[in-house]
Design an enzyme around this catalytic site. Structure first.
Site, PDB file in Angstrom:
ATOM      1  CE  LYS A 136      -4.145  -1.816   0.055  1.00 19.70           C
ATOM      2  NZ  LYS A 136      -5.177  -1.522  -0.940  1.00 19.70           N
TER       3      LYS A 136
ATOM      4  CB  SER B  42      -3.871 -10.735   3.051  1.00 20.67           C
ATOM      5  OG  SER B  42      -2.732  -9.925   3.067  1.00 20.67           O
TER       6      SER B  42
END
Lengths: 321, 93
Positions: free
Chosen positions: A44, A264
């Site tokens: 991110k 994840s």
């Protein structure tokens, strides 16, 4: 790149490592792109830099002007990455976040000086998005970046992650990533399909819809606008759901190749293995997958140390993905 | 063909609280139609009037999203597991 002017110059250009020791097929190579190497610790960082630069380009943010407030819904990594970038660029950040994320994420946000606005944990990321939208309507003077709808999100991956993958792995045949906002899949997927037609794009989805009880009916559902804007249904070749147990199992398995990754990323690796199993044994294939972040933020979940049944049970209440 | 369908939390109140049901059908479309016939309270929650999938419903056959493997025409084999999941904002975002 031994000496740089700014930490922001360290975002991107991440390494790719061969993790084929975990491939279920000898004819299928699996390569993992290590996004945990970014300075704030996740994929991110690319998105945060892109969102802030876009807002500065269009004049919504002005570097050096005091009192500017940025607001964003995030279950973790985008908020943390934005907090780092905002601190460097002099903006105040408010992150709308479900109450049931792992405590490390909240600690990291506070470390970077961000303010947390709590959204109901039972409503998951949907609830955070809804609350952020209503706050944005009340405070039009705040800059609402809205990663789920902002073209600067997939653009970060179209301009950086995608080209890096093709440069480092020109033989790529499949790209497997998590769905989330869909920014990685839309940006990398579009870049790869334009520059190497035939590459298959696979999405991995954790079954978060099972635990979100803030929905009154299916009509309260949510599809990220950037997924629709990029014709996501047509861009993807396959989408698979990965269960919490598989995610934890593959998160643990990644340590066998020396990688300590977030949960994840374990889920995405499980998806990469499902992808490998579809490839005929007489065909060679090279799958590129993403390690979104490292495992540090998830230590409190006991994902590596506790009984797997307990970890899976906890995953129904706490947002790990 | 009998398949097991996993019901998401949001639909359970309209289906007597069931978490799984066994449904006969040779395609996904058959199975979803059978479900709405048996449980009329979920009418309009699975299929649109034209027979396409509700936009906020994700349907998986053995963990594969059916939108990429034939949609409502995706075939069902005996003992397949079908999972219905609402579309929600993404995980690690």
């Amino acid at each position: 790149m031994a000496r740089v002017e700014s930490v922001l110059d360290l975002v991107g250009s991440t390494p790719v490592v061969d993790v084929s020791a975990l491939s279920p097929r000898a004819n299928v190579t699996i390569l993992a792109k290590l996004e945990g190497r970014n300075p704030a610790g996740s994929v991110k960082d690319r998105v945060a830099v892109s969102l802030i630069r876009a807002a500065e380009r269009d004049g919504r943010l002005v570097p050096g002007r005091p009192g500017q407030i940025v607001m964003e819904p995030s279950s973790g990594n985008t908020g943390i990455a934005l907090a780092m970038v905002c601190r460097l660029r002099g903006y105040d950040l408010k992150v709308v976040m479900p109450t049931n994320v792992s405590p490390e994420r909240r600690q990291l946000l506070l470390a970077w000086g961000a303010e947390i606005i709590d959204s109901p944990g039972t409503e998951g990321s949907n609830g955070a998005v809804r609350l952020a939208q209503s706050i944005a309507a009340e405070h039009p003077e705040w800059v609402f970046l809205y990663q789920y709808a902002n073209p600067a999100n997939p653009l970060a991956h179209y301009e950086t992650t995608g080209p890096e993958i093709l440069a480092d792995v020109p033989e790529v045949t499949h790209f497997v990533a998590g769905l989330g906002t869909s920014g990685t899949l839309m940006g990398v997927g579009r870049y790869l399909k334009e520059h190497k037609p035939g590459v298959q794009i696979w999405a991995v989805e954790p079954p978060s819809g099972e635990i979100v009880d803030g929905l009154r009916s299916l009509d309260d559902g949510y599809i990220p606008p950037i997924f629709i804007d990029n014709q996501g249904v047509d861009l993807l070749d396959r989408k698979v759901v990965v269960r919490p147990r598989e995610s934890i199992e593959w998160t643990r398995a990644m340590t066998q190749v020396g990688l300590f990754v977030g949960i994840s990323s374990g889920a995405i690796m499980a998806g990469a293995v499902k992808c490998a199993l579809t490839i005929p044994e007489d065909q060679a294939a090279t799958i590129v997958t993403i390690v979104c972040d490292d495992g540090w933020k998830y230590l409190s979940t006991g994902a590596w140390s506790d009984d797997i049944d307990d970890v899976v049970e906890r995953a129904k209440r706490i947002i790990y993905f | 063909m009998a398949a097991t369908v996993r019901i998401p939390t949001v639909l359970r109140p309209a289906m007597g609280g069931l978490t799984t049901v066994s449904v006969e059908g040779s395609t996904i479309g058959d199975v979803l139609l059978e479900l709405t016939t048996t449980y009329p309270a979920i009418q309009g929650q699975l299929l649109n009037q034209d027979g396409t999938l509700h936009r906020f419903l994700n349907v998986y056959v053995n963990d594969d999203d059916v939108r990429y493997i034939g949609g409502v025409d995706a075939p069902i084999a005996d003992n397949d597991e079908i999972t219905l999941l609402p579309a929600v904002a993404g995980g690690a975002a």
